[in-house]
Design an enzyme around this catalytic site. Structure first.
Site, PDB file in Angstrom:
ATOM      1  N   THR A 104      38.482  28.551  32.083  1.00 45.10           N
ATOM      2  CA  THR A 104      39.197  27.893  33.164  1.00 45.10           C
ATOM      3  C   THR A 104      38.688  26.464  33.264  1.00 45.10           C
ATOM      4  O   THR A 104      37.484  26.233  33.260  1.00 45.10           O
ATOM      5  CB  THR A 104      39.059  28.664  34.498  1.00 45.10           C
ATOM      6  OG1 THR A 104      39.792  27.984  35.513  1.00 45.10           O
ATOM      7  CG2 THR A 104      37.622  28.838  34.926  1.00 45.10           C
ATOM      8  N   HIS A 156      26.327  40.792  35.406  1.00 43.89           N
ATOM      9  CA  HIS A 156      24.920  41.189  35.229  1.00 43.89           C
ATOM     10  C   HIS A 156      24.751  42.671  34.927  1.00 43.89           C
ATOM     11  O   HIS A 156      23.689  43.096  34.483  1.00 43.89           O
ATOM     12  CB  HIS A 156      24.092  40.819  36.468  1.00 43.89           C
ATOM     13  CG  HIS A 156      23.646  39.414  36.470  1.00 43.89           C
ATOM     14  ND1 HIS A 156      22.582  38.970  35.739  1.00 43.89           N
ATOM     15  CD2 HIS A 156      24.157  38.325  37.106  1.00 43.89           C
ATOM     16  CE1 HIS A 156      22.422  37.684  35.936  1.00 43.89           C
ATOM     17  NE2 HIS A 156      23.367  37.248  36.763  1.00 43.89           N
TER      18      HIS A 156
END
Length: 186
Positions: A104, A156
């Site tokens: 993006t 994560h």
């Protein structure tokens, strides 16, 4: 980009070069080119890049499939084709799924840095900021240089910084030697 015309790529944008660079670098760091589904990692052998684009209906992310097999010129043409279809409201639903990693870019809007949001089940997304002038010392003199902000958001549960740091390092090396983009162009 200034040398694009000499290579028959006068319509190639900085964003196209970023897509190309990521399509080459990410395969060296496969855990980032992956999906996390029910605590299982699905690694991709090819790079299917999601390209975030603003449309009258909001943000849409079409996919450039098999970007790692495309030349810079082909990635440029395909990303313009799929984002154009989205802006025109004519995008096939098949183009809106299957991305293994998304990019993006808010740099053209003057945004220096931002935190992009991951598109699950992808394990990462790269945000690209605007190019700014920075100062560094070279041989005792302050010199300016162009710097582009990158923001990598990663899941994560799937990755830790020890796994994504090498990706960013390799990507940074690629960007610091932009002629490499053309030398690796197939």
């Amino acid at each position: 980009k200034a040398k694009g015309e000499a290579f028959g790529m006068e319509k190639v944008t900085l964003n196209d070069m970023i897509l190309y660079a990521v399509s080459r670098v990410i395969l060296k760091h496969r855990d980032i080119n992956a999906h996390l589904i029910d605590n299982t990692m699905r690694l991709f052998n090819n790079v299917h890049l999601g390209v975030a684009c603003d449309t009258p209906r909001g943000l849409i992310v079409p996919t450039v499939f098999n970007a790692n097999k495309m030349s810079l010129k082909d990635i440029s043409a395909e990303s313009k084709r799929v984002t154009g279809m989205c802006r025109d409201g004519a995008c096939s639903p098949d183009l809106l799924k299957g991305a293994s990693f998304t990019i993006t870019n808010l740099g053209s809007l003057g945004i220096e840095s931002f935190t992009p949001v991951i598109n699950p089940p992808q394990t990462g997304i790269l945000g690209v900021g605007t190019i700014t002038k920075r100062i560094k010392e070279v041989n005792g003199q302050d010199v300016t240089y162009p710097a582009m902000g990158l923001s990598l958001t990663f899941d994560h549960r799937a990755l830790d910084f020890g796994e994504v740091r090498p990706f960013l390092t390799t990507l940074n090396e690629f960007f610091n030697n932009p002629e490499e983009i053309l030398n690796h162009n197939a």
